[in-house]
Design a protein around this motif. Structure first.
Motif, PDB file in Angstrom:
ATOM      1  N   LEU A  67       0.826  -1.212   0.000  1.00  0.00           N
ATOM      2  CA  LEU A  67       0.000   0.000   0.000  1.00  0.00           C
ATOM      3  C   LEU A  67       0.857   1.258   0.000  1.00  0.00           C
ATOM      4  O   LEU A  67       0.580   2.218  -0.734  1.00  0.00           O
ATOM      5  N   MET A  68       1.894   1.265   0.825  1.00  0.00           N
ATOM      6  CA  MET A  68       2.785   2.415   0.890  1.00  0.00           C
ATOM      7  C   MET A  68       3.477   2.646  -0.443  1.00  0.00           C
ATOM      8  O   MET A  68       3.608   3.784  -0.917  1.00  0.00           O
ATOM      9  N   ASP A  69       3.902   1.573  -1.057  1.00  0.00           N
ATOM     10  CA  ASP A  69       4.590   1.683  -2.337  1.00  0.00           C
ATOM     11  C   ASP A  69       3.660   2.243  -3.409  1.00  0.00           C
ATOM     12  O   ASP A  69       4.040   3.123  -4.192  1.00  0.00           O
ATOM     13  N   GLY A  70       2.415   1.752  -3.414  1.00  0.00           N
ATOM     14  CA  GLY A  70       1.458   2.238  -4.405  1.00  0.00           C
ATOM     15  C   GLY A  70       1.066   3.681  -4.169  1.00  0.00           C
ATOM     16  O   GLY A  70       0.897   4.450  -5.119  1.00  0.00           O
ATOM     17  N   ALA A  71       0.908   4.072  -2.897  1.00  0.00           N
ATOM     18  CA  ALA A  71       0.488   5.442  -2.585  1.00  0.00           C
ATOM     19  C   ALA A  71       1.584   6.459  -2.860  1.00  0.00           C
ATOM     20  O   ALA A  71       1.318   7.602  -3.235  1.00  0.00           O
ATOM     21  N   ARG A  90      -2.685  13.697   4.371  1.00  0.00           N
ATOM     22  CA  ARG A  90      -1.427  13.330   3.710  1.00  0.00           C
ATOM     23  C   ARG A  90      -0.680  12.342   4.593  1.00  0.00           C
ATOM     24  O   ARG A  90      -1.035  12.137   5.750  1.00  0.00           O
ATOM     25  N   PHE A  91       0.339  11.720   4.035  1.00  0.00           N
ATOM     26  CA  PHE A  91       1.177  10.847   4.843  1.00  0.00           C
ATOM     27  C   PHE A  91       2.638  11.073   4.488  1.00  0.00           C
ATOM     28  O   PHE A  91       2.977  11.565   3.409  1.00  0.00           O
ATOM     29  N   ARG A  92       3.509  10.695   5.401  1.00  0.00           N
ATOM     30  CA  ARG A  92       4.941  10.762   5.161  1.00  0.00           C
ATOM     31  C   ARG A  92       5.645   9.788   6.091  1.00  0.00           C
ATOM     32  O   ARG A  92       5.098   9.361   7.111  1.00  0.00           O
ATOM     33  N   VAL A  93       6.849   9.440   5.717  1.00  0.00           N
ATOM     34  CA  VAL A  93       7.704   8.628   6.580  1.00  0.00           C
ATOM     35  C   VAL A  93       8.603   9.575   7.371  1.00  0.00           C
ATOM     36  O   VAL A  93       9.204  10.494   6.796  1.00  0.00           O
ATOM     37  N   VAL A  94       8.666   9.383   8.683  1.00  0.00           N
ATOM     38  CA  VAL A  94       9.452  10.248   9.560  1.00  0.00           C
ATOM     39  C   VAL A  94      10.783   9.564   9.849  1.00  0.00           C
ATOM     40  O   VAL A  94      10.822   8.427  10.329  1.00  0.00           O
ATOM     41  N   MET A  95      11.846  10.246   9.562  1.00  0.00           N
ATOM     42  CA  MET A  95      13.181   9.687   9.775  1.00  0.00           C
ATOM     43  C   MET A  95      13.571   9.785  11.253  1.00  0.00           C
ATOM     44  O   MET A  95      12.885  10.386  12.059  1.00  0.00           O
ATOM     45  N   ASP A  96      14.711   9.160  11.595  1.00  0.00           N
ATOM     46  CA  ASP A  96      15.229   9.228  12.964  1.00  0.00           C
ATOM     47  C   ASP A  96      15.366  10.680  13.407  1.00  0.00           C
ATOM     48  O   ASP A  96      15.859  11.530  12.648  1.00  0.00           O
ATOM     49  N   ASN A  97      14.927  10.933  14.620  1.00  0.00           N
ATOM     50  CA  ASN A  97      14.926  12.311  15.092  1.00  0.00           C
ATOM     51  C   ASN A  97      15.273  12.332  16.582  1.00  0.00           C
ATOM     52  O   ASN A  97      14.788  11.516  17.343  1.00  0.00           O
ATOM     53  N   VAL A  98      16.149  13.255  16.964  1.00  0.00           N
ATOM     54  CA  VAL A  98      16.467  13.450  18.379  1.00  0.00           C
ATOM     55  C   VAL A  98      15.919  14.817  18.774  1.00  0.00           C
ATOM     56  O   VAL A  98      16.494  15.852  18.432  1.00  0.00           O
ATOM     57  N   PRO A  99      14.773  14.843  19.453  1.00  0.00           N
ATOM     58  CA  PRO A  99      14.156  16.125  19.822  1.00  0.00           C
ATOM     59  C   PRO A  99      15.071  16.941  20.731  1.00  0.00           C
ATOM     60  O   PRO A  99      15.852  16.404  21.513  1.00  0.00           O
ATOM     61  N   LYS A 100      14.940  18.255  20.620  1.00  0.00           N
ATOM     62  CA  LYS A 100      15.796  19.140  21.405  1.00  0.00           C
ATOM     63  C   LYS A 100      15.376  19.186  22.871  1.00  0.00           C
ATOM     64  O   LYS A 100      16.203  19.295  23.767  1.00  0.00           O
ATOM     65  N   GLN A 101      14.054  19.113  23.140  1.00  0.00           N
ATOM     66  CA  GLN A 101      13.574  19.310  24.510  1.00  0.00           C
ATOM     67  C   GLN A 101      13.586  18.007  25.307  1.00  0.00           C
ATOM     68  O   GLN A 101      14.165  17.937  26.386  1.00  0.00           O
ATOM     69  N   ILE A 102      12.931  16.953  24.801  1.00  0.00           N
ATOM     70  CA  ILE A 102      12.852  15.676  25.510  1.00  0.00           C
ATOM     71  C   ILE A 102      13.305  14.561  24.581  1.00  0.00           C
ATOM     72  O   ILE A 102      12.789  14.426  23.471  1.00  0.00           O
ATOM     73  N   ASP A 103      14.250  13.767  25.026  1.00  0.00           N
ATOM     74  CA  ASP A 103      14.736  12.623  24.248  1.00  0.00           C
ATOM     75  C   ASP A 103      14.251  11.348  24.936  1.00  0.00           C
ATOM     76  O   ASP A 103      14.651  11.024  26.056  1.00  0.00           O
ATOM     77  N   ALA A 104      13.357  10.609  24.262  1.00  0.00           N
ATOM     78  CA  ALA A 104      12.782   9.395  24.859  1.00  0.00           C
ATOM     79  C   ALA A 104      13.855   8.349  25.152  1.00  0.00           C
ATOM     80  O   ALA A 104      13.747   7.599  26.133  1.00  0.00           O
ATOM     81  N   GLU A 105      14.901   8.308  24.318  1.00  0.00           N
ATOM     82  CA  GLU A 105      15.956   7.321  24.550  1.00  0.00           C
ATOM     83  C   GLU A 105      16.782   7.674  25.783  1.00  0.00           C
ATOM     84  O   GLU A 105      17.300   6.785  26.465  1.00  0.00           O
TER      85      GLU A 105
END
Length: 449
Positions: A67-71, A90-105
């Motif tokens: 589905l993703m490939d077709g869309a 709309r949709f998009r793929v979100v790449m790796d991200n390190v937030p400035k305020q809170i880092d979950a890792e």
């Protein structure tokens, strides 16, 4: 205020989908109306690891990837891509991200995809402060972690039953029934339902009629609009102990009913009645399949268990073998019939196997029993029913309150979904078993503890 003006006040949201949502419903990203949908890159990586295999979750992973490939077509997926339809988002793929305020890792630890998915959602919240970013997940713990990071989180609602306490039971109790109708039923005749306080039903339904001093168990046929008596019929030396069990036997033996669900707590006789009903009608079907989904302990597949395939699956199939053994014990004075039951197993007239081992087959002239169906998703239920060939009957048994899989609950499991959506179909019947018949000690545990 004009429609255009109203539309401008609609708060646009960004829904971030977790892997558990995709495995529950591969078409999920098309179900958020005008809002945007984001897929963290870690979700694609997890789906890539799951795409091989014959289980439903593997098929869901493959379907979503297609589905993703077709869309996306030839467009870049880390940018917003319109979904089909003018009112869609709309949709998009979100790449790796390190937030400035809170880092979950930093908060929860590195090395887990869940924490990187949280960071993807936090990054979108930072990038689009004017929009409400919501993490959608079937994983309760992940939702709790998100909320602890001041991130909105919710369950995937599509396919959920809104009020499970009012789920269809398959039974109605009709009071103040005239005494003369009981005489007709006792004589084996049917009675018209038009004069009784029975709400219009489009399909099969069971009724308990109550008069001043008499009661009667009946089955309502929507085609004829009449009520037929339901007797206490034994099947394969198994006798019903209450009206609901008599209803279940009636549905199991009715050749016009091709789909049956039996719901109830432990010890109500769901699986036992289904297997006894199958054996009673063994001459009408080419084979009897009794199966259940395998829910591995500690999220490990059966491949982790020692031994050959039979040794691996036997622990999961033990409750079914116990029921078959109980039926065999009803013929202690008939060694010939006990030998025939053993022969049914050795010649594969009756096959007891995990659900994963029969996926992909077309089931023609099969009496097919799926035990513990509450551990299936709605899509898995649909897949099983769609495999039914000519002259096949499918029985689903389970307890919607005893779920062993981490991403399902009483509202979202496939058994609840099927009961709610099939209740008005003429090929379908449902029975809820309330009274435990295993033992008084077992009833004590169910009722008091």
């Amino acid at each position: 205020m004009s429609k255009a003006a109203k539309h401008s006040f609609i708060e646009k949201k960004i829904f971030v989908l977790d892997t558990s949502v995709i495995l529950y419903d591969h078409n999920a990203f098309n179900n958020f109306q005008e809002h945007d949908v984001a897929i963290p890159i870690q979700v694609l990586e997890e789906l890539d690891n799951m795409k091989n295999g014959n289980e439903t979750r593997n098929a869901e992973a493959r379907s979503f990837i297609r589905l993703m490939d077709g869309a996306s077509g030839d467009r870049i997926m880390n940018q917003w891509i319109p979904l089909n339809g003018l009112k869609s988002g709309r949709f998009r793929v979100v790449m790796d991200n390190v937030p400035k305020q809170i880092d979950a890792e930093t908060v929860f630890g590195k090395g887990k995809f869940d924490h990187r998915i949280l960071n993807a959602a936090l990054g979108l919240k930072q990038e689009f402060p004017e929009k409400k970013v919501i993490l959608v997940s079937k994983d309760i713990c992940l939702r709790l972690k998100a909320k602890s990071l001041e991130l909105y989180a919710e369950d995937y609602e599509t396919g959920k039953i809104k009020n499970v306490d009012e789920l269809y039971t398959g039974k109605a109790v009709l009071n103040n029934v005239p005494d003369d109708l009981f005489k007709l039923l006792k004589a084996g005749e049917s009675i018209a339902a038009s004069g009784l306080d029975l709400q219009d039903r489009a399909a099969n339904h069971f009724c308990i009629l109550k008069g001043k001093r008499k009661t009667a168990a009946t089955w309502y046929n929507s085609g004829s609009g009449r009520l037929y008596p339901v007797g206490k019929r034994s099947i394969f030396n198994i006798s019903p102990r209450n009206d609901e069990q008599s209803f279940a036997i009636n549905a199991l033996l009715n050749p016009d009913i091709k789909l049956v669900t039996i719901q109830g707590k432990a010890g109500t006789g769901k699986t036992l009645l289904a297997i006894a009903g199958a054996l009673e009608q063994r001459k009408d079907y080419r084979q009897i399949y009794v199966t259940r989904p395998i829910v591995a302990l500690s999220n490990k597949d059966i491949g982790f268990l020692p031994g050959d395939v039979k040794s691996k699956i036997d622990p999961y199939m033990a409750p079914i073998w116990d029921n078959l053994r109980f039926i065999k014990e009803q013929f202690n004075e008939d060694p010939k019939m006990q030998g025939r039951i053993d022969e049914f197993v050795s010649t594969e007239k009756i096959v007891i196997t995990p659900l994963a081992y029969i996926r992909g087959r077309t089931l023609s002239k099969i009496f097919f029993i799926v035990d513990e169906a509450q551990n299936l998703t709605p899509h898995e239920i649909k897949t099983i029913i769609s495999r039914a060939g000519e002259d096949t009957k499918i029985i689903f048994t389970g307890d919607i309150y005893q779920i062993d899989t981490p991403y399902l609950d009483a509202e979202s499991n496939g058994l609840s979904y099927l009961i709610e959506h099939a209740k008005d179909h003429p090929l379908y019947a449902h029975v809820t078993l309330d009274k435990g018949e295993r033992s008084e000690l077992a009833n004590l545990a169910n009722d008091l503890l």
